[in-house]
Design a protein around this motif. Structure first.
Motif, mmCIF file in Angstrom:
data_model
loop_
_atom_site.group_PDB
_atom_site.id
_atom_site.type_symbol
_atom_site.label_atom_id
_atom_site.label_comp_id
_atom_site.label_asym_id
_atom_site.label_seq_id
_atom_site.Cartn_x
_atom_site.Cartn_y
_atom_site.Cartn_z
ATOM 1 N N VAL A 214 2.299 -6.068 -7.080
ATOM 2 C CA VAL A 214 2.157 -5.117 -5.622
ATOM 3 C C VAL A 214 1.929 -3.686 -6.494
ATOM 4 O O VAL A 214 2.055 -2.435 -5.928
ATOM 5 C CB VAL A 214 3.716 -5.197 -4.629
ATOM 6 C CG1 VAL A 214 4.168 -4.367 -3.696
ATOM 7 C CG2 VAL A 214 3.426 -6.630 -3.186
ATOM 8 N N ASN B 290 3.388 -3.877 2.992
ATOM 9 C CA ASN B 290 3.602 -2.631 1.507
ATOM 10 C C ASN B 290 2.205 -2.389 2.302
ATOM 11 O O ASN B 290 2.155 -1.139 0.977
ATOM 12 C CB ASN B 290 2.481 -4.303 0.546
ATOM 13 C CG ASN B 290 3.734 -5.472 0.096
ATOM 14 O OD1 ASN B 290 5.009 -4.546 -0.161
ATOM 15 N ND2 ASN B 290 3.572 -6.177 -0.132
ATOM 16 N N LYS C 197 0.026 -0.236 -5.258
ATOM 17 C CA LYS C 197 0.539 0.882 -5.653
ATOM 18 C C LYS C 197 0.316 2.062 -5.901
ATOM 19 O O LYS C 197 0.337 2.432 -5.723
ATOM 20 C CB LYS C 197 2.222 0.740 -5.038
ATOM 21 C CG LYS C 197 2.467 0.090 -3.290
ATOM 22 C CD LYS C 197 3.332 -0.114 -3.314
ATOM 23 C CE LYS C 197 4.181 -1.229 -1.749
ATOM 24 N NZ LYS C 197 5.187 -1.116 -1.283
ATOM 25 N N GLN D 267 2.184 -8.976 3.852
ATOM 26 C CA GLN D 267 1.195 -7.317 3.354
ATOM 27 C C GLN D 267 0.868 -6.726 4.279
ATOM 28 O O GLN D 267 1.020 -5.543 3.416
ATOM 29 C CB GLN D 267 -0.223 -8.220 2.775
ATOM 30 C CG GLN D 267 0.493 -9.463 2.222
ATOM 31 C CD GLN D 267 0.598 -9.213 0.786
ATOM 32 O OE1 GLN D 267 0.859 -8.056 0.146
ATOM 33 N NE2 GLN D 267 0.063 -9.960 -0.816
#
Length: 292
Positions: A232, A271, A236, A268
């Motif tokens: 993640v 996120n 990002k 998800q």
């Protein structure tokens, strides 16, 4: 990996059937309609076109896929599969590459696939002059680059024998973009080269970010928390480096566990990613459960 079936879907899907499916989606509760996956990946020609119509971005195998014209007519973003870090034995160019000495060891998870020496300029020429043009000629308006984790992995395992593999993978992606500046390019993972190619691609796919398939136990399982959090973070960071980059995720889970699938979609989307959940063979579309 791609399915090796050859029988395409039946021709002549009726307009009334397509309209009925569209109407069914229109009648969904607003939250469910909004949450529907934006994209799908499926590697078989045995899939109904009607089942693909609701998706905007569709990743298909370069060889075993349904008819493209009905999808093109609906302005779908069609991405054709290209494996850059390894080649399956059933691909037309496998035998030639084997004779030329461009193939390395076998992928233990996919025994019918061998790694490619991406440092060889003949591989770059084949990709640029043959593989990508062939997809565009078929009607694809973009490409899905797979197995670009392999060059860096091989170089980590044997830095002497495979010196330069990671840099060669970066050059390959950049060369594709240079020659095809207007097509959509989606790259699967490739985390080690991602910081250097984030501005050369349109979409990065985080495969097995939250859930994965264990080939040894043949079971679906959660990814280790630390691994999940690291992925993640990497995704990002790529978005921060290239704000126009879209982030898709592909997680694997049991088709008979709707609660587990729904949880993956929820995580998800939280996120900020565009998720899709499938089974490991990628030969059928797994519907997203409607959250209650």
């Amino acid at each position: 990996m791609s399915n090796q079936s050859t029988q395409g879907p039946s021709k002549g899907h009726s307009a009334s059937k397509a309209a009925a499916i569209a109407a069914a989606f229109a009648l969904m509760a607003p939250a469910a309609a909004t949450a529907m996956p934006k994209w799908v990946v499926i590697y078989t020609d045995k899939v109904s076109l009607d089942a693909l119509f609701p998706f905007k971005t569709i990743v298909l195998d370069s060889r075993y896929h349904p008819r493209l014209r009905p999808l093109i007519d609906r302005d779908k973003q069609l991405l054709g599969y290209i494996s850059l870090g390894e080649v399956e034995k059933f691909r037309p160019h496998y035998k030639v590459m084997e004779r030329q000495g461009m193939l390395l060891g076998t992928n233990k998870n996919w025994p019918d696939s061998r790694f490619v020496d991406v440092r060889d300029p003949r591989w770059t020429r084949r990709v640029i002059e043959e593989l990508v043009p062939a997809l565009l000629h078929k009607g694809f308006n973009g490409i899905f680059l797979d197995t670009l984790d392999n060059p860096a992995q091989l170089e980590r395992e044997d830095p002497v024998k495979y010196k330069g593999m990671t840099a060669a993978a970066v050059r390959l992606v950049k060369t594709i973009r240079q020659h095809f500046p207007r097509i959509v390019i989606m790259m699967n993972r490739g985390y080690e080269i991602l910081p250097r190619v984030a501005k050369d691609i349109d979409i990065v796919l985080g495969e097995s970010v939250y859930a994965d398939y264990n080939f040894k136990t043949k079971t679906y399982q959660r990814v280790a928390k630390a691994t999940y959090e690291t992925q993640v973070k990497w995704l990002k960071a790529a978005k921060a480096r290239a704000p126009g980059l879209r982030i898709f995720t592909l997680d694997y889970w049991r088709a008979d566990d709707p609660k587990g699938i729904e949880r993956i979609y929820r995580v998800q989307r939280r996120n900020g990613f565009d998720p899709y959940v499938a089974t490991i063979k990628l030969t059928r579309i797994i519907p997203e459960p409607v959250a209650k």
